[in-house]
Design a protein around this motif. Structure first.
Motif, PDB file in Angstrom:
ATOM      1  N   TYR A   8      47.818  43.024  55.667  1.00  0.00           N
ATOM      2  CA  TYR A   8      48.318  42.637  56.977  1.00  0.00           C
ATOM      3  C   TYR A   8      48.556  41.133  57.001  1.00  0.00           C
ATOM      4  O   TYR A   8      47.837  40.382  56.361  1.00  0.00           O
ATOM      5  N   VAL A   9      49.521  40.726  57.770  1.00  0.00           N
ATOM      6  CA  VAL A   9      49.762  39.304  58.002  1.00  0.00           C
ATOM      7  C   VAL A   9      49.312  39.025  59.425  1.00  0.00           C
ATOM      8  O   VAL A   9      49.762  39.675  60.367  1.00  0.00           O
ATOM      9  N   VAL A  10      48.407  38.071  59.570  1.00  0.00           N
ATOM     10  CA  VAL A  10      47.891  37.685  60.881  1.00  0.00           C
ATOM     11  C   VAL A  10      48.447  36.307  61.201  1.00  0.00           C
ATOM     12  O   VAL A  10      48.297  35.380  60.412  1.00  0.00           O
ATOM     13  N   THR A  11      49.089  36.167  62.346  1.00  0.00           N
ATOM     14  CA  THR A  11      49.666  34.887  62.743  1.00  0.00           C
ATOM     15  C   THR A  11      48.834  34.280  63.862  1.00  0.00           C
ATOM     16  O   THR A  11      48.565  34.940  64.867  1.00  0.00           O
ATOM     17  N   GLU A  18      41.379  23.020  58.978  1.00  0.00           N
ATOM     18  CA  GLU A  18      40.734  23.804  57.924  1.00  0.00           C
ATOM     19  C   GLU A  18      39.242  23.975  58.170  1.00  0.00           C
ATOM     20  O   GLU A  18      38.700  25.073  58.010  1.00  0.00           O
ATOM     21  N   ASP A  19      38.566  22.910  58.582  1.00  0.00           N
ATOM     22  CA  ASP A  19      37.127  23.023  58.806  1.00  0.00           C
ATOM     23  C   ASP A  19      36.796  23.893  60.019  1.00  0.00           C
ATOM     24  O   ASP A  19      35.747  24.525  60.064  1.00  0.00           O
ATOM     25  N   ASP A  20      37.694  23.977  60.989  1.00  0.00           N
ATOM     26  CA  ASP A  20      37.489  24.854  62.148  1.00  0.00           C
ATOM     27  C   ASP A  20      37.793  26.317  61.816  1.00  0.00           C
ATOM     28  O   ASP A  20      37.363  27.211  62.526  1.00  0.00           O
ATOM     29  N   ALA A  21      38.538  26.542  60.753  1.00  0.00           N
ATOM     30  CA  ALA A  21      38.972  27.898  60.401  1.00  0.00           C
ATOM     31  C   ALA A  21      37.929  28.669  59.598  1.00  0.00           C
ATOM     32  O   ALA A  21      38.050  29.885  59.443  1.00  0.00           O
ATOM     33  N   GLU A  22      36.929  28.005  59.110  1.00  0.00           N
ATOM     34  CA  GLU A  22      35.954  28.666  58.227  1.00  0.00           C
ATOM     35  C   GLU A  22      35.316  29.895  58.877  1.00  0.00           C
ATOM     36  O   GLU A  22      35.153  30.934  58.239  1.00  0.00           O
ATOM     37  N   ALA A  23      34.965  29.803  60.153  1.00  0.00           N
ATOM     38  CA  ALA A  23      34.345  30.946  60.844  1.00  0.00           C
ATOM     39  C   ALA A  23      35.316  32.124  60.934  1.00  0.00           C
ATOM     40  O   ALA A  23      34.912  33.281  60.765  1.00  0.00           O
ATOM     41  N   ILE A  24      36.590  31.846  61.191  1.00  0.00           N
ATOM     42  CA  ILE A  24      37.594  32.915  61.274  1.00  0.00           C
ATOM     43  C   ILE A  24      37.770  33.573  59.910  1.00  0.00           C
ATOM     44  O   ILE A  24      37.815  34.805  59.803  1.00  0.00           O
ATOM     45  N   ALA A  27      34.832  35.742  59.152  1.00  0.00           N
ATOM     46  CA  ALA A  27      34.849  36.970  59.960  1.00  0.00           C
ATOM     47  C   ALA A  27      35.838  37.978  59.394  1.00  0.00           C
ATOM     48  O   ALA A  27      35.549  39.182  59.324  1.00  0.00           O
ATOM     49  N   LEU A  28      37.008  37.525  58.965  1.00  0.00           N
ATOM     50  CA  LEU A  28      37.996  38.429  58.372  1.00  0.00           C
ATOM     51  C   LEU A  28      37.470  39.056  57.086  1.00  0.00           C
ATOM     52  O   LEU A  28      37.737  40.221  56.796  1.00  0.00           O
ATOM     53  N   ARG A  29      36.720  38.288  56.328  1.00  0.00           N
ATOM     54  CA  ARG A  29      36.147  38.813  55.080  1.00  0.00           C
ATOM     55  C   ARG A  29      35.128  39.916  55.332  1.00  0.00           C
ATOM     56  O   ARG A  29      34.884  40.750  54.457  1.00  0.00           O
ATOM     57  N   LEU A  30      34.531  39.930  56.518  1.00  0.00           N
ATOM     58  CA  LEU A  30      33.530  40.941  56.854  1.00  0.00           C
ATOM     59  C   LEU A  30      34.139  42.300  57.198  1.00  0.00           C
ATOM     60  O   LEU A  30      33.433  43.301  57.236  1.00  0.00           O
ATOM     61  N   ILE A  31      35.441  42.326  57.460  1.00  0.00           N
ATOM     62  CA  ILE A  31      36.098  43.584  57.821  1.00  0.00           C
ATOM     63  C   ILE A  31      36.150  44.495  56.602  1.00  0.00           C
ATOM     64  O   ILE A  31      36.521  44.074  55.506  1.00  0.00           O
ATOM     65  N   LYS A  32      35.781  45.743  56.809  1.00  0.00           N
ATOM     66  CA  LYS A  32      35.758  46.722  55.724  1.00  0.00           C
ATOM     67  C   LYS A  32      37.143  46.836  55.089  1.00  0.00           C
ATOM     68  O   LYS A  32      38.153  46.965  55.780  1.00  0.00           O
ATOM     69  N   ALA A  35      39.927  42.551  50.798  1.00  0.00           N
ATOM     70  CA  ALA A  35      39.658  42.086  49.437  1.00  0.00           C
ATOM     71  C   ALA A  35      39.674  40.567  49.348  1.00  0.00           C
ATOM     72  O   ALA A  35      38.905  39.971  48.602  1.00  0.00           O
ATOM     73  N   SER A  36      40.567  39.936  50.106  1.00  0.00           N
ATOM     74  CA  SER A  36      40.633  38.480  50.085  1.00  0.00           C
ATOM     75  C   SER A  36      41.306  37.973  51.353  1.00  0.00           C
ATOM     76  O   SER A  36      42.049  38.700  52.007  1.00  0.00           O
ATOM     77  N   VAL A  37      41.020  36.735  51.666  1.00  0.00           N
ATOM     78  CA  VAL A  37      41.652  36.064  52.802  1.00  0.00           C
ATOM     79  C   VAL A  37      42.183  34.740  52.273  1.00  0.00           C
ATOM     80  O   VAL A  37      41.431  33.925  51.767  1.00  0.00           O
TER      81      VAL A  37
END
Length: 69
Positions: A8-11, A18-24, A27-32, A35-37
């Motif tokens: 999927y492409v998320v916009t 970049e430092d503010d995006a780490e939590a996002i 979180a995306l990596r936790l989705i079943k 494979a990669s973000v």
């Protein structure tokens, strides 16, 4: 038979630091099944693409307004 999704492409609504995006990203990596973000860095090509789309909308809006008047 149904289609198989490979990704999927998320916009994001706005560019974020970049430092503010780490939590996002985490979180995306936790989705079943994720494979990669890989972040997409905003660069000159992205700016050009946005401006072309904006110009297309401006032209269509102008044409519509002229048609209505």
């Amino acid at each position: 038979m149904t289609d198989r999704h490979a990704g999927y492409v998320v916009t994001l609504t706005d560019d974020i630091r970049e430092d503010d995006a780490e939590a996002i990203i985490n979180a995306l990596r936790l989705i079943k099944g994720v494979a990669s973000v890989q972040p997409v860095v905003g660069d000159h090509q992205l700016v050009i693409a946005k401006e072309r789309v904006r110009e297309e909308y401006r032209a269509k809006l102008t044409a519509l307004l002229r048609e209505l008047s």
